[in-house]
Design a protein around this motif. Structure first.
Motif, PDB file in Angstrom:
ATOM      1  N   UNK A   1       2.178   5.450  12.048  1.00 22.31           N
ATOM      2  CA  UNK A   1       1.913   6.476  11.045  1.00 22.31           C
ATOM      3  C   UNK A   1       2.371   7.860  11.485  1.00 22.31           C
TER       4      UNK A   1
ATOM      5  N   UNK B   1       4.864  10.264   9.466  1.00 24.83           N
ATOM      6  CA  UNK B   1       4.456  11.578   8.959  1.00 24.83           C
ATOM      7  C   UNK B   1       5.533  12.613   9.265  1.00 24.83           C
TER       8      UNK B   1
ATOM      9  N   UNK C   1       8.662  11.938   7.128  1.00 28.10           N
ATOM     10  CA  UNK C   1       8.376  12.346   5.748  1.00 28.10           C
ATOM     11  C   UNK C   1       8.589  13.850   5.593  1.00 28.10           C
TER      12      UNK C   1
ATOM     13  N   UNK D   1       1.157   0.310   2.152  1.00 31.65           N
ATOM     14  CA  UNK D   1       1.048   1.020   0.881  1.00 31.65           C
ATOM     15  C   UNK D   1       1.086   2.535   1.029  1.00 31.65           C
ATOM     16  N   UNK D   2       0.568   3.045   2.131  1.00 29.42           N
ATOM     17  CA  UNK D   2       0.614   4.492   2.342  1.00 29.42           C
ATOM     18  C   UNK D   2       2.044   4.991   2.374  1.00 29.42           C
ATOM     19  N   UNK D   3       2.883   4.227   3.060  1.00 36.29           N
ATOM     20  CA  UNK D   3       4.278   4.634   3.188  1.00 36.29           C
ATOM     21  C   UNK D   3       4.979   4.535   1.833  1.00 36.29           C
TER      22      UNK D   3
ATOM     23  N   UNK E   1       3.601   4.871  -1.026  1.00 36.14           N
ATOM     24  CA  UNK E   1       3.095   5.958  -1.859  1.00 36.14           C
ATOM     25  C   UNK E   1       3.866   7.256  -1.603  1.00 36.14           C
ATOM     26  N   UNK E   2       4.030   7.595  -0.328  1.00 40.20           N
ATOM     27  CA  UNK E   2       4.722   8.865  -0.056  1.00 40.20           C
ATOM     28  C   UNK E   2       6.187   8.764  -0.441  1.00 40.20           C
TER      29      UNK E   2
END
Lengths: 872, 156
Positions: free
Chosen positions: A287, A291, A294, A326-328, A330-331
């Motif tokens: 993560x 980050x 991103x 899913x977090x990835x 989403x961004x």
């Protein structure tokens, strides 16, 4: 702390709160504790203060009022001991805010503490100041903070830096003073100082152009070097997160570079290498690395064009999008929305994946993906994308259908290549989610259908088929019964068959079944029922062979519990029964609805005077079937009202399909009354029996010049030229009702331009508040409101005070009231001026509080006003 | 004009609130960096907690959009950590921040649990104070965050 003092220990209080089984029990414990704390505050024993405040913070966290402890914070802050100061400052930050005047009292203590010899005390003061300082405090204490940025201990420097970000945000004029200090912070090695220093620079860049230029010229290279150093730095256990050295610092640096590179090709050029390095070298399996990636992508997209970097960025997003986390994903969706702006094609390539995300089980992902899809739609792919979305609509979760159907509707409306496709898609949406679509969507559909004369037959047949299967979708039913009422004959005779259609056999009785089903269904709402009733009236003329059956259905509605339905049923029955000779002209097809006017109205640029005609207490509003159609027709819009007489006549002529122009001209009608007549005609959806009769009616209307003041009178004269029996008291009463709501608006519009009907803003058993509105010419954002307070009780109110609060986008100015004493059954007025900075986008809303004394007792009433007319 | 918009974004706050809430939806710590009235806070907490707790599935992402906030949340044992941020804050970084916060508390309390935070609410706030000011991150080193707190404990 020890427990020999009176009252419970903090620990015990928390335990007893934890032990509470119900909310009521908890309230009881808290109430008792608060009482103890108040008593203890009154005793003013300094030993209890610390514990009292600790308890109050806990109580505050639970959501109970604690304002009575605010002064205790100040006393603790002023005490010499560090533990007292520490909890005092914490209480200050939690219990107070910058708007409270109490806060001003603390400025002096803060000043002393900022100059304290103990650096931990200085730290406390900086922290408090940084979290809650007001503009005034910022001005007073800025020199101290400026000095502390150069303090020897880095822990003070970092706090001073963040404190400065708040100061310059509160007082932008002070920004210049901090530029030099901020740039010196960028050279530091201490991560805390560096991250806060970068934050301060970022803040300065956003509020001051000189600062931006300065940092761009002087600091870009240094920042790039810092970023390179931490990217390449050896393992630092204290800052390492999954192999990345201080991802937080990475991100702050990338953010600052973004501001420096944006709009400046030279600065952008300088940072290309390091951005490429971060984008390619950063580990993407954890993560923390993602980050940083991103943030890096966002910076690449914001700085000046370096196309090779952008390819890199888009590829990273592509990788993100196919990630299993899913977090990835989403961004990725989030960022692709921004990427569309400069590379639509690249984003289009991921269309299939994005569409899959619309179907994701995760609501957050679905929402993002849907937003993104709607941005991807263009003329070329609209059909394919719409098909995908509608297919999904059939199987999606109930709670997602509303968002999804709204998006589909807006896509279809915006990009529809042809009318038949539009109608087809809307029918599909209404079939799947007809319960959820907004009124303007189905209104728009009716307008389009009305304008597509070659598709009337096709549409009514398609709707008939759809409504048999999806009879629970309310708006689908409404559109269907409207069409059946209008085009019922095309339905049963298969008129205007298109090549793609299969012929269907529908008897007249089948068609009436659908309408009867809608009117008798227990969960149909008033609008649907009323529309069904009008459809029945129309069908009684279109299908003479079964008009007896239709009449029976109408007659049954005489027993409806809805007054409006009862009344219409009686009127319509009388038309069916006794006026066969005029019926067919009464129920002629609606003229083609004006698309342009509707669209303008829908966009909200015209006041909706007709649709807001009803006062809250009147039951008519859109309940009458005809009323939405009036809406659609936009009769109430001021352009028609204010137009010279010819346009009024034209409109009537359009509406009735009869040449009335000459007869009106002969009668010398002026625009005012004619407009009134237009409305009336339209509301009943009737044509005039004959030009000759209308001529007399116009004359009669004119002779009763007071149409607006005395609508019933005007109505009598209007109905008199028709065959004598039609003017039954019931029908006249009905029309009276309709006009009652309408009459004020034409009269005002004639003089003032757009006008807004008065509202009852608030009503209780003792007090009623009415608002009337006017707009000063020249400033559409401003509205003058005259509030009238009416005492409904038999006693006098004294010390009457009215207070109001509005959300941030509004500004409110209150003039003094005409009196603060409100006699029994009397009234007083007060003027308010509201400025709506979001005029045209948001409606007014207001919260209010009224206080007065009634028989010596204080009375407090509160309420929220949401029923302001649209467009204020 | 585009430039203006890029810079406008800087005006936003970053972290707007931090909440710790247990499985039953009871707030255990609340720190706001913008002023909300008591009623607004209660309503907001209720809505957010309902939304986040309903998303129990492990597969779901850690972000929820609510009003004009974006909530980044993560569950540790019985406690939910929720951070409300502006729309264009780096969500992944906030997730990392939550982890740092938990690690810091772990280091201090030793396997932190709901009760530690309840009974040492002030301490939890002091730690937050060392980590976040005015919605911005101040310090990312656990040792640096905890040293003033340990120092004060000793002095006490």
């Amino acid at each position: 702390m020890n427990s020999i003092f009176s009252g419970t220990r903090l620990r015990d209080m928390i335990r007893s709160i934890r032990a509470c089984k119900t909310a009521a029990e908890e309230r009881g414990v808290v109430r008792k504790e608060c009482a103890d704390i108040r008593a203890s505050i009154n005793e003013n024993d300094p030993h209890d203060r610390h514990r009292n405040l600790a308890k109050l913070m806990f109580i505050h966290m639970l959501g109970y009022p604690t304002h009575f402890g605010q002064m205790e914070c100040l006393k603790l802050i002023a005490s010499p001991g560090f533990p007292e100061k520490r909890i005092g400052y914490l209480g200050l930050m939690l219990l107070l805010d910058e708007r409270q005047e109490v806060l001003m009292l603390v400025t002096n203590s803060l000043k002393q503490d900022l100059n304290h010899t103990n650096q931990y005390v200085v730290g406390l003061a900086l922290c408090a100041l940084g979290n809650i300082c007001s503009a005034e405090m910022a001005r007073d204490l800025a020199p101290e903070v400026e000095r502390l940025i150069q303090f020897r201990d880095p822990n003070i420097r970092k706090k001073a830096a963040l404190c400065s970000t708040r100061i310059v945000r509160k007082v932008p004029d002070l920004a210049e003073n901090f530029i030099n200090a901020a740039s010196s912070l960028l050279k530091e090695k201490h991560h805390g100082v560096l991250i806060t220093g970068v934050q301060l620079c970022y803040e300065l860049c956003t509020i001051n152009d000189e600062a931006l230029e300065y940092f761009r010229k002087k600091c870009t290279e240094g920042l790039i070097k810092t970023l390179r150093d931490i990217t390449n730095s050896a393992y630092q256990p204290e800052y390492d997160v999954a192999g990345i050295t201080d991802p937080f610092l990475h991100i702050r640096l990338l953010k600052l570079l973004r501001v420096l590179g944006h709009g400046d090709a030279d600065a952008s050029d300088l940072m290309t290498d390091i951005l490429a390095q971060v984008a390619t070298k950063t580990e993407s399996n954890k993560n923390a690395g993602n980050a940083v990636l991103y943030e890096c992508v966002e910076t690449i997209m914001a700085i000046e064009d370096t196309s090779s970097l952008r390819v890199l960025a888009i590829n990273i997003l592509g990788r993100f999008l196919s990630n299993r986390d899913n977090n990835i994903r989403y961004v990725a969706l989030n960022m692709l929305m921004k990427a569309i702006a400069f590379d639509d094609q690249a984003v289009q390539r991921h269309r299939v994946t994005i569409l899959e995300c619309v179907k994701d089980p995760d609501a957050s992902i679905r929402k993002r993906a849907l937003e993104l899809v709607s941005l991807l739609v263009n003329e070329n792919n609209v059909k394919q994308l719409t098909k995908e979305l509608i297919d999904y609509l059939e199987i999606s979760d109930e709670d997602f259908k509303e968002d999804l159907s709204a998006k589909i509707c807006s896509i279809v409306e915006k990009f529809s290549p042809e009318k038949i496709w539009y109608i087809d898609q809307m029918l599909k949406v209404l079939s799947e989610a007809g319960k959820l679509v907004k009124d303007d969507v189905w209104h728009a559909l009716i307008v389009v259908i009305s304008n597509a004369s070659e598709l009337h037959g096709y549409t009514v047949r398609a709707l008939y088929k759809a409504v048999l299967t999806y009879s629970e979708q309310e708006t689908l039913v409404r559109v269907a019964i409207w069409c059946i009422g209008e085009y019922g004959d095309l339905l049963v005779n298969n008129v205007g068959m298109l090549g793609i259609e299969d012929p269907i056999t529908v008897t007249e009785s089948d068609a009436v079944d659908v309408v009867e089903d809608a009117i008798t269904r227990h969960n149909s709402d008033m609008t649907t029922k009323a529309m069904a009733l009008v459809a029945l009236l129309k069908l009684s003329s279109r299908f003479p062979s079964i008009s007896e059956r239709i009449k029976d259905i109408i007659v049954k509605q005489k027993g409806s519990l809805l007054l409006e339905m009862q009344q219409r049923a009686i009127e319509f029955n009388s038309i069916v029964d006794r006026h066969k000779n005029i019926r067919s002209s009464l129920v002629e097809r609606m003229p083609v609805l004006d698309e342009a006017t509707f669209n303008v109205r829908r966009a909200g640029s015209l006041p909706a005077s007709v649709s807001t005609m009803a006062k809250p207490s009147v039951s008519i509003p859109n309940g009458v079937a005809a009323a939405p159609l009036v809406d659609l027709l936009d009769l109430g819009s001021d352009d028609i009202m204010a137009a010279p007489s010819s346009s009024g006549a034209d409109f009537l002529q359009d509406l009735l399909g009869v040449d009335l122009g000459s007869s009106s001209a002969q009668s010398g009608a002026s625009p005012g009354p004619k407009a009134g007549a237009d409305l009336l005609m339209d509301i009943l959806s009737i044509g005039t029996p004959s030009p000759a009769q209308n001529n007399t009616s116009s004359v009669d209307l004119l002779s009763t010049a007071g149409i607006n003041n005395n609508p019933s009178n005007a109505l009598d004269t209007l109905s008199s030229p028709a065959p004598p029996h039609i003017a039954t008291s019931a029908s006249a009463g009905g029309m009276f009702d309709l006009l009652d709501g309408l009459s004020p608006s034409p009269s005002k519009e004639a003089t003032n331009g757009p006008a807004y009907p008065p509202i009852v803003a608030y009503e209780s058993s003792t007090l009623k508040i009415e608002f009337t509105f006017s707009k000063p010419s020249g400033n559409p954002q401003e509205t003058n409101v005259q509030a009238t307070f009416i005492n409904l009780s038999p006693d006098t109110f004294t010390d009457f005070i009215f207070q109001a609060a509005v959300p941030k986008f509004l500004q409110l100015h209150l003039d003094p009231a005409s009196s603060n004493t409100l006699p029994a059954s009397g009234n007083i007025t007060q003027n308010l001026r509201v400025t709506n900075s979001q005029h045209g986008k948001k409606s007014l809303v207001m919260r209010m509080r009224i206080g007065y004394k009634l028989n010596g007792k204080d009375v407090l009433e509160e309420g929220q006003i949401n029923n302001f007319p649209r467009g204020l | 004009k585009i430039e203006r918009s890029e810079r406008e974004r800087g005006r936003k706050m970053g972290i707007r609130f931090i909440l710790m809430v247990n499985k039953q939806g009871q707030t255990r710590l609340a720190q706001y960096y913008e002023w909300l009235t008591l009623e607004e806070r209660r309503a907001l907490e209720g809505e957010i907690v309902r939304k986040c707790l309903a998303r129990n599935d492990q597969q779901q992402c850690s972000f929820v959009e609510h009003r004009n906030y974006k909530i980044v949340y993560r569950r540790y044992a019985s406690l939910f950590f929720m951070v409300g941020v502006d729309d264009d804050e780096n969500e992944l970084a906030i997730l990392e921040f939550i982890h740092l916060l938990v690690e810091t508390m772990d280091k201090h309390f030793g396997n932190v649990c709901e009760l530690d935070i309840m009974f040492h609410l002030e301490k939890a706030h002091f730690m937050l104070e060392e980590m976040v000011m005015n919605g911005c991150i101040v310090e990312t080193s656990k040792a640096n965050i905890l040293s003033p707190i340990q120092l004060m404990d000793k002095a006490h």
